[in-house]
Design an enzyme around this catalytic site. Structure first.
Site, PDB file in Angstrom:
ATOM      1  N   ASP A 147       0.842  -1.194   0.000  1.00  0.00           N
ATOM      2  CA  ASP A 147       0.000   0.000   0.000  1.00  0.00           C
ATOM      3  C   ASP A 147       0.878   1.246   0.000  1.00  0.00           C
ATOM      4  OD1 ASP A 147      -2.372   1.833   0.936  1.00  0.00           O
ATOM      5  OD2 ASP A 147      -3.254  -0.155   0.681  1.00  0.00           O
ATOM      6  N   ASP A 155      -0.263   2.590  18.049  1.00  0.00           N
ATOM      7  CA  ASP A 155      -1.053   1.358  18.138  1.00  0.00           C
ATOM      8  C   ASP A 155      -0.606   0.312  17.114  1.00  0.00           C
ATOM      9  OD1 ASP A 155      -3.074  -0.035  19.527  1.00  0.00           O
ATOM     10  OD2 ASP A 155      -4.537   0.336  17.934  1.00  0.00           O
ATOM     11  N   HIS A 176      -3.719   5.812   3.769  1.00  0.00           N
ATOM     12  CA  HIS A 176      -4.486   4.631   3.361  1.00  0.00           C
ATOM     13  C   HIS A 176      -3.893   3.347   3.938  1.00  0.00           C
ATOM     14  CE1 HIS A 176      -6.116   1.679   0.352  1.00  0.00           C
ATOM     15  NE2 HIS A 176      -7.170   2.463   0.407  1.00  0.00           N
ATOM     16  N   LEU A 187      -2.685  -2.964  18.029  1.00  0.00           N
ATOM     17  CA  LEU A 187      -2.162  -3.636  19.220  1.00  0.00           C
ATOM     18  C   LEU A 187      -3.097  -3.560  20.423  1.00  0.00           C
ATOM     19  CD1 LEU A 187       1.517  -2.312  18.988  1.00  0.00           C
ATOM     20  CD2 LEU A 187       0.723  -4.631  18.450  1.00  0.00           C
ATOM     21  N   ASN A 267     -14.592  -0.187  -5.668  1.00  0.00           N
ATOM     22  CA  ASN A 267     -15.675   0.682  -5.189  1.00  0.00           C
ATOM     23  C   ASN A 267     -16.529   1.215  -6.330  1.00  0.00           C
ATOM     24  OD1 ASN A 267     -14.554   0.325  -2.641  1.00  0.00           O
ATOM     25  ND2 ASN A 267     -13.446   2.270  -2.682  1.00  0.00           N
ATOM     26  N   ALA A 279      -8.034  -8.356  -7.813  1.00  0.00           N
ATOM     27  CA  ALA A 279      -9.136  -9.096  -7.183  1.00  0.00           C
ATOM     28  C   ALA A 279      -9.774 -10.098  -8.142  1.00  0.00           C
ATOM     29  CB  ALA A 279     -10.193  -8.121  -6.665  1.00  0.00           C
ATOM     30  N   TYR A 281      -8.355 -12.027 -10.233  1.00  0.00           N
ATOM     31  CA  TYR A 281      -7.539 -13.209 -10.492  1.00  0.00           C
ATOM     32  C   TYR A 281      -7.935 -14.339  -9.531  1.00  0.00           C
ATOM     33  CZ  TYR A 281      -4.674  -9.870 -13.076  1.00  0.00           C
ATOM     34  OH  TYR A 281      -4.229  -8.911 -13.943  1.00  0.00           O
ATOM     35  N   SER A 331     -11.481  -1.247   0.429  1.00  0.00           N
ATOM     36  CA  SER A 331     -10.137  -1.206   1.029  1.00  0.00           C
ATOM     37  C   SER A 331     -10.193  -1.484   2.516  1.00  0.00           C
ATOM     38  CB  SER A 331      -9.494   0.169   0.814  1.00  0.00           C
ATOM     39  OG  SER A 331      -8.967   0.307  -0.468  1.00  0.00           O
TER      40      SER A 331
END
Length: 407
Positions: A147, A155, A176, A187, A267, A279, A281, A331
């Site tokens: 990403d 955290d 993102h 955490l 989206n 996605a 595949y 996402s």
């Protein structure tokens, strides 16, 4: 037939001139790849990128030499040539208006809330992650977020990473990637928010820039980094509408290497022509977005390749600068499945990527009123996914212990 080295040298240009376009060439063997790199070097042409493990060179094509380019396309030593297209993060969409629960859904949500730890958000509880935490929180599993980078954030604990764009820091300069990382592995320290699998080893693979975009070649390099560093689960919350033979080849190699690959569906809503790559595949687990009220989100892309759904609307997670942010999108749905896959791989280390996907799909909850094109098998349910032939993970562990002691 001219040598492939000469053809490539004559087609390539040293920069982004007005008549140049960025292309990828993937060779059939490593020797040819090495010779072509040497030829370009002798000519003073610096490739945009080279990925040795994929026998891949990104170069700027001089479109004035299309005759030579066509000869390069037809050369038997070339596996594939394509545009090095840009790939974009699936962006967050505006927060959804809250819709009151029906009585039945309200009772179900109340039961979930009652069993939910104080610092676990509703979405983590809705996929049943806390039910597995007495057994595993993901220890021993390496998870990579491909990403915009990660953190830093109090955290989150990042074990390492790479920046395939510039070779510099993998720190997030968009937000993102940090948001996704928090859903996977928050955490919960000092009362902060828990992710689905808090104890995984988290890796930041920065393949997208501050605008949330990157080249196919950056992503391919990131995938190969994951293979070399023994990553077990990869999250990919980005998409490409066009097809890419070279990206798919990298996905296939990662899958054969034993990596679970999770990707957001996109989206584009109900009217999209197809799911985005990667996605679409078959090697990936394609994730649609659902809501707190057990519906598929209106923005979630539909298609025959959707595998499962996970919460994606009004998801609170970590953000750059040390805070938290509410976002919606596929996402935000994908990391619930990534964290869930990590919990399964932590508990059952022998599971293959296909077996992880099968467990997630077979145990999913069907969302009433939505087709398989919208939700795949349904909303993931991790407690159910962790059963073995109808037997709970606790009794499976006891059975394994008895079997060991009997030897």
């Amino acid at each position: 037939m001219p040598s492939i080295e000469r053809l490539l040298r004559k087609c390539a240009t040293g920069g982004t001139a007005c008549r140049a376009s960025r292309h990828l060439i993937m060779f059939r063997n490593a020797g040819i790849y090495d010779r072509c790199l040497q030829e370009l070097k002798k000519a003073g042409i610096q490739p945009a990128k080279s990925v040795a493990h994929h026998k891949l060179i990104a170069f700027h094509l001089n479109t004035a030499h299309m005759k030579r380019f066509r000869a390069l396309l037809a050369h038997p030593d070339v596996h594939a040539i394509e545009r090095d297209r840009t790939v974009s993060a699936h962006p967050g969409v505006p927060a959804a208006r809250h819709v009151p629960n029906s009585n039945k859904r309200g009772q179900r949500q109340a039961a979930i809330n009652a069993a939910c730890p104080a610092n676990a958000p509703w979405d983590v509880c809705q996929v049943q992650a806390p039910s597995l935490w007495p057994i595993t929180r993901g220890s021993g599993v390496r998870v990579a977020i491909l990403d915009t980078g990660i953190g830093p954030h109090p955290d989150l604990r990042v074990a390492g990473g790479v920046n395939t764009i510039t070779g510099g820091s993998y720190r997030d300069n968009n937000g993102h990637g940090t948001h996704i990382a928090g859903t996977v592995a928050g955490l919960g320290t000092n009362g902060q928010q828990l992710g689905v699998a808090p104890n995984v080893s988290l890796y930041a693979v920065k393949v997208l820039d501050s605008n949330g975009t990157g080249y196919i070649s950056d992503i391919v390099e990131g995938i190969h980094w994951c293979i070399r560093h023994k990553i077990k689960v990869i999250n990919m919350s980005f998409g490409l509408q066009a097809n890419s033979t070279i990206l798919h080849a990298a996905i296939k190699l990662a899958y054969r290497s034993g990596i679970v690959l999770v990707a957001s569906a996109g989206n584009s809503g109900p009217n999209n022509a197809a799911l985005d790559a990667p996605a679409r595949y078959p090697e990936t687990i394609a994730v649609a977005a659902s809501t707190r009220t057990y519906k598929i989100a209106s923005y979630s892309s539909r298609g025959s390749g959707v595998d499962v759904a996970a919460p994606g609307t009004n998801i609170r997670s970590t953000w750059i600068g040390g805070g938290f942010k509410l976002l919606s999108g596929t996402s935000m749905a994908s990391p619930h499945v990534t964290g869930g896959a990590a919990l399964l791989r932590s508990r059952f280390a022998h599971l293959t990527p296909a077996e992880v996907a099968s467990r997630l799909k077979k145990s999913a909850r069907h969302l009433v009123g939505f087709s398989a094109r919208s939700q795949g098998s349904g909303l993931i349910q991790l407690k159910r996914a962790a059963t073995v032939t109808g037997t709970s993970i606790v009794s499976a562990r006891a059975r394994k212990s008895r079997k060991t002691s009997a030897k």
